[in-house]
Design a protein around this motif. Structure first.
Motif: not given
Length: 277
Positions: A7, A16, A19, A22-23, A142, A179, A181, A211, A239
């Protein structure tokens, strides 16, 4: 077979670590065996976001230097038992990371049967970031919807394509995912931030998810519980959608257009305006 996900971003402060947390938690909630590693040696924030800062005894650098085993250093997540965290050191500098040492840790984690090894990279192109992306099978880039974040991430994509072991070996390239955000369709409409289409036009890598801008991100980080555990929040749902796409599902993109008020709300607003006229 284990897969390594880095990430990354070109600019700091884009989300980051949020993320990564959450990932990792989202994949673990799907029954995957997951480990997430903090590569930000000298700072260390992942343990705070994951709510395990008081349980850190040994860290990533201890393992690399043979001062602790992986079994001693890995911290089991309290919400998802099949998720483990490997914290960064706060007392060493990034020179403590070596390609040989990082490579051995990753190979040992693969041998332990982890489905996904998630590397929470520092921003930019310093040593910790290069070490994280070297072993990547996937790169999750990200970005925030602002010009500086997108420009710096464009540079990171170039480095991934040239510095990863896959690139150096001439093999299949690292699979890149985007991704976005802190996205607000209203602020896009008002010209305050780039649209997701603008970002895709610049970076030209597949969009994994968007996001939404939300206070929930800060609240979950402060609580030490990744947002995916609150299934009702828009952040959690975004997510989860991104994780579904990563796992190969075809999921519509949500939170990219401004929600229009319902007919009832428009009527009530109109009545209110007339009453005050």
């Amino acid at each position: 077979m284990s897969e390594v996900i880095v990430v990354t971003s070109g600019k700091g402060g884009v989300g980051k670590t949020t993320t990564s947390a959450n990932l990792a938690a989202g994949l673990a909630l799907r029954g995957k065996k997951v480990v997430v590693i903090d590569f930000d040696v000298g700072l260390r924030n992942l343990d705070l976001v994951m709510g395990c800062e008081r349980r850190v005894v040994y860290d990533f650098v201890n393992v690399i230097h043979g001062e602790a085993t992986l079994n001693q250093a890995l911290i089991r997540d309290k919400q998802a038992p099949n998720l483990s965290i490997l914290a960064a050191s706060q007392t060493r500098d990034k020179e403590a990371l070596t390609e040989e040492g990082v490579g051995k840790v990753i190979e040992d984690l693969k041998a332990m049967g982890f489905d996904f090894i998630i590397c929470d990279s520092p921003a930019g192109i310093e040593k910790g970031a290069i070490m994280a992306l070297t072993f990547a099978d996937h790169a999750l880039v990200v970005v925030n919807p602002e010009v500086s974040s997108v420009r710096d991430s464009d540079r990171i994509i170039g480095i991934i394509q040239s510095r990863s072991r896959r690139a150096q070996a001439g093999g299949e390239p690292v699979r890149e995912h985007l991704l976005i955000t802190r996205y607000s369709p209203r602020r896009v409409r008002d010209g305050e931030m780039l649209s997701y289409g603008d970002i895709l036009d610049i970076l030209k890598i597949p969009l994994l998810g968007v996001i939404p801008e939300s206070q929930k991100v800060l609240e979950s980080s402060n609580a030490g519980v990744p947002a995916v555990h609150d299934a009702q929040s828009e952040v959690a749902q975004a997510y989860v959608d991104a994780i579904d796409r990563f796992l190969g599902k075809d999921v519509p993109m949500r939170y990219v257009t401004e929600e229009q008020p319902s007919l009832l709300r428009r009527i009530l607003a109109s009545v209110g305006r007339k009453a005050t006229a």
